[in-house]
Design a protein around this motif. Structure first.
Motif, PDB file in Angstrom:
ATOM      1  N   HIS A 151     -15.727   9.018   2.904  1.00 23.55           N
ATOM      2  CA  HIS A 151     -16.320   8.221   2.713  1.00 23.55           C
ATOM      3  C   HIS A 151     -17.381   7.899   4.061  1.00 23.55           C
ATOM      4  O   HIS A 151     -18.448   6.698   4.586  1.00 23.55           O
ATOM      5  CB  HIS A 151     -15.663   6.957   2.564  1.00 23.55           C
ATOM      6  CG  HIS A 151     -14.941   6.813   1.592  1.00 23.55           C
ATOM      7  ND1 HIS A 151     -15.432   6.758  -0.044  1.00 23.55           N
ATOM      8  CD2 HIS A 151     -13.605   6.674   1.018  1.00 23.55           C
ATOM      9  CE1 HIS A 151     -14.311   6.964  -0.725  1.00 23.55           C
ATOM     10  NE2 HIS A 151     -12.944   6.891  -0.046  1.00 23.55           N
ATOM     11  N   SER A 171     -21.331   3.696   4.072  1.00 26.12           N
ATOM     12  CA  SER A 171     -20.602   3.714   3.154  1.00 26.12           C
ATOM     13  C   SER A 171     -20.898   2.945   1.706  1.00 26.12           C
ATOM     14  O   SER A 171     -20.210   3.503   1.090  1.00 26.12           O
ATOM     15  CB  SER A 171     -19.176   4.135   3.969  1.00 26.12           C
ATOM     16  OG  SER A 171     -19.028   4.880   2.488  1.00 26.12           O
ATOM     17  N   LYS A 231     -21.881   3.915  -2.264  1.00 30.59           N
ATOM     18  CA  LYS A 231     -20.839   4.226  -3.008  1.00 30.59           C
ATOM     19  C   LYS A 231     -21.527   3.674  -4.623  1.00 30.59           C
ATOM     20  O   LYS A 231     -22.097   2.734  -4.354  1.00 30.59           O
ATOM     21  CB  LYS A 231     -19.693   3.508  -2.650  1.00 30.59           C
ATOM     22  CG  LYS A 231     -18.760   4.319  -1.242  1.00 30.59           C
ATOM     23  CD  LYS A 231     -19.258   5.588  -1.321  1.00 30.59           C
ATOM     24  CE  LYS A 231     -19.121   6.467  -0.176  1.00 30.59           C
ATOM     25  NZ  LYS A 231     -19.755   7.669   0.104  1.00 30.59           N
ATOM     26  N   LYS A 240     -11.110   2.575  -3.342  1.00 31.83           N
ATOM     27  CA  LYS A 240     -11.373   2.597  -1.967  1.00 31.83           C
ATOM     28  C   LYS A 240     -10.910   1.312  -1.309  1.00 31.83           C
ATOM     29  O   LYS A 240      -9.859   1.327  -0.992  1.00 31.83           O
ATOM     30  CB  LYS A 240     -12.682   2.537  -0.790  1.00 31.83           C
ATOM     31  CG  LYS A 240     -12.529   2.087  -0.219  1.00 31.83           C
ATOM     32  CD  LYS A 240     -13.499   1.832   0.817  1.00 31.83           C
ATOM     33  CE  LYS A 240     -13.698   1.729   2.270  1.00 31.83           C
ATOM     34  NZ  LYS A 240     -13.112   0.494   2.439  1.00 31.83           N
TER      35      LYS A 240
END
Length: 700
Positions: free
Chosen positions: A606, A643, A647, A655
């Motif tokens: 990530h 990050s 995503k 996560k």
């Protein structure tokens, strides 16, 4: 009480001295202290620090132990020896004092001092000591000393009673030996033999073992079991020789001679008598004289008149020297009047009247001076017979009249002695009864005290019951609390196991995706190498999956393997380094398994994966304090904020689940193990595309 009953303390007499060894500061008794008479007896202190040893006046007592310097003490009285020592490491090395700090000990010592000279006074001290007695051990000692008084004054039935009371309080081999001897002297031969035989040799000192067999042989000799007596005396002699007990060796040679004499083995008897006489000459003059007298008596029975006379003349000269320092009682067989009487009798047997008369006259003269009416009477009778046989009838008649007068005097004296002896026995018995009454009174007082204590106990029973009920409630509450705590622990363990089980599939899924990507690109060789390293990693992970903590060293090895695999896949995206500082003692720390791997996975997947240029992953293990280390995971990836923006919604959810699992594991572990792990996550800097820093603090 007649003067003949009093005996002076003799410097050559062997007696038992009592003593103890204690540490000065703590007053604790010291056990297994070596107590030795220079060239004589040997013993050790018991667990109470007490000892007894056979000594005589002038002996040097040597007291040795590893914890203090050797002490030398010369025996100059019968008093108890209380040795108070300091440890050898102190500046003054050793300080010893010979004193009787307690009233009880002083009274016992006084009783022993008067034991042979004044029975009544000795028993009075014993009575006072009994009143001071505070323990069964002291009670035992009181009755032992009382038995010693009775035994010395030939009240053997009372001695037996007191020795048995002493043993009822405390069992000691010394008192058992005394009781066995009292049984013998009182004619209880079978009881004496049984008691001697019951004594176990491993529990006895060398002197006591010799005394046991000597006592047994004495009983056998009195019961005319001469063969058994002789063999037992010889066994005792072997032990005495082996242990170098000089006084016993002399006595046993003499007693073996007596046994052979009774058996009619004259030559063997003479040999042992001479051996005893030679050994006695190496000890003391009095002991040598006593043995000469025995040999002279033996020579008389075997008509060796010349040898008998020569020995008795030596005895007379030696006794004259001895009497310069001490008084010899008229009861002793070595008195000058007795020796002169027997020398005169020996010459008379040879019809040498000219030599017999002076010795008999000398015997009468000395006997009169020393108030020995028995020898004066016997010597006068013998002198009258010698005058008659020599033909001097006038002197024979006049001497016979003196003899008749002495017989009348002796008769009166014997009557008085019988009355005195009866009174003496009665007085001892009365004093014994008084002592028993005191003991009974004390026992009664103790019983009253116990009754009072029992009544108080009943009164307190209700209070104790209430307190017991309260304690029971508290105990119940304690066990309930403990049960709840155990249940909580069990729940935590179950939760940890569940969280670990969730971590492993997530990790495996990501790794298999990497393998799949290699296969998809037709890179079979790389896929095989990756699978080989992956299998090693998986085996390690599965081995540690059931543990709350593993050694930090193993966790670092696992991280190295995992990071290697991730780098193998994303070689163009980042480089990595794992640094363990030199001052970190890795073996002293433990860490929850798979705690660091998700942070490294996040850094790669990530952060670093989205960089346009090659990034850097760094793992540093450093020492924070003596009991803490920090594990810092830094990457210069795109950072947490960017990050998240890159995503998909599904990736963000995954996560969040992984991080939440780690947070829950840390919380549970810290609850169970008292704040052992701390995790801090932050941006490496505020600038864009600057990465993430994770700091894990681990405590011993």
């Amino acid at each position: 009480m007649s003067a003949q009953r009093f005996k002076s303390l003799n410097n050559d007499e062997i007696f038992t001295v009592r003593g103890s060894v204690t540490e000065k500061d703590t007053r604790k008794p010291i056990a297994k202290v070596n107590i030795e008479v220079n060239g004589g007896a040997y013993t050790t202190t018991n667990i109470a620090g007490d000892f007894r040893i056979q000594v005589k006046y002038g002996d040097e007592l040597i007291i040795r132990h590893k914890d203090f310097n050797t002490i030398y003490y010369t025996i100059n009285s019968r008093e108890r020896i209380d040795v108070i020592v300091e440890p050898a490491i102190t500046s003054s090395s050793v300080k010893s004092k010979y004193k009787s700090p307690k009233q009880f000990n002083a009274l016992i010592d006084s009783a022993l001092v008067y034991l042979k000279s004044d029975a009544e006074k000795s028993i009075q001290f014993v009575t006072e000591a009994l009143a001071e007695s505070k323990s069964v051990k002291q009670n035992s000692e009181v009755y032992e000393v009382l038995g010693d008084v009775n035994a010395y004054w030939k009240q053997y039935d009372l001695a037996i009673s007191n020795y048995r009371i002493s043993l009822n309080n405390v069992q000691t081999n010394e008192v058992k030996l005394k009781l066995a001897k009292a049984y013998e002297l009182n004619g209880n031969y079978q009881e004496s033999i049984e008691l001697y035989n019951s004594l176990e040799e491993p529990e006895l000192s060398n002197w006591q073992i010799t005394t046991k067999y000597e006592g047994l042989a004495d009983v056998y000799l009195k019961t005319e079991d001469l063969k058994t007596a002789l063999n037992t005396y010889k066994k005792a002699l072997e032990i005495a020789k082996d242990k170098k007990l000089s006084p016993k060796i002399t006595d046993l040679n003499s007693k073996i001679a007596q046994a052979y004499e009774k058996m009619g083995a004259t030559n063997l008897a003479e040999s042992f008598y001479k051996s005893a006489m030679s050994l006695a000459s190496q000890q003391s003059k009095k002991r040598a004289v006593e043995e000469k007298e025995k040999v002279a008596e033996f020579q008389s029975k075997n008509n060796a008149i010349e040898a008998e006379i020569a020995l008795r003349e030596e005895v007379v000269k030696d006794v004259q020297d001895i009497e310069k320092d001490s008084i010899i009682s008229n009861d002793s067989p070595i008195t000058i009047q007795k020796q002169n009487y027997k020398i005169g009798t020996a010459y008379a047997m040879q019809n040498d009247y000219e030599k017999a008369i002076p010795y008999l006259k000398k015997s009468i003269e000395v006997a009169e001076d020393k108030e020995d009416l028995v020898i004066q009477k016997d010597a006068t009778r013998k002198l009258s017979e010698v005058y008659r046989d020599a033909g001097d009838y006038n002197k024979a008649l006049s001497t016979a009249k003196v003899y008749e007068r002495l017989v009348d005097e002796l008769y009166i004296k014997k009557e008085q002695e019988i009355i005195q002896a009866a009174r003496f026995s009665r007085d001892l018995a009365n004093k014994q009864n008084r002592i028993m009454s005191l003991e009974n009174e004390r026992q009664l007082a103790e019983s009253k005290y116990q009754l009072t204590a029992e009544r108080n106990k009943r009164q307190k029973l209700v209070i104790y019951s209430l307190i017991g009920g309260l304690v029971l409630l508290l105990v119940t509450a304690y066990f309930m609390f403990k049960y709840i705590k155990q249940q909580r622990l069990a729940n935590n363990l179950l939760a940890l196991k569940s969280l670990r089980s969730q971590m492993n599939p997530h990790f495996i899924f990501n790794a298999l995706n990497s393998v799949n990507s290699f296969i998809a690109t037709n890179d079979e060789r790389t896929a095989n190498k990756y699978l080989s390293d992956f299998s090693t990693l998986m085996r390690t992970v599965l081995e540690n999956s059931e543990k709350d903590f593993i050694p930090l060293e193993k966790e670092i090895e696992l991280l190295e393997l995992y990071t290697k695999l991730e780098h193998f896949r994303f070689q163009d995206k980042f480089d990595y380094s794992i640094i363990v500082n030199d001052n970190v003692e890795v073996e002293d720390f433990q860490i929850p398994p798979m705690l660091l791997q998700p942070y490294i996975e996040n850094a790669v997947w990530h952060g670093l994966r989205y960089k346009t240029e090659k990034g850097l992953l760094q793992i540093v293990v450093s020492k924070k304090t003596a009991s803490e280390i920090t594990i810092t995971i830094t990457d210069n990836g795109v950072g947490r904020a960017r990050s998240r923006s890159l995503k998909t919604d599904h990736q963000k959810k995954q996560k969040s689940t992984a991080m939440n699992n780690i947070k829950k594991r840390v919380n549970i572990l810290n609850t169970m193990y008292k704040d052992k792990v701390d995790v801090f996550v932050d941006d490496l800097s505020n600038a864009q595309d600057t990465g993430t820093k994770v700091v894990v603090t681990l405590r011993k």
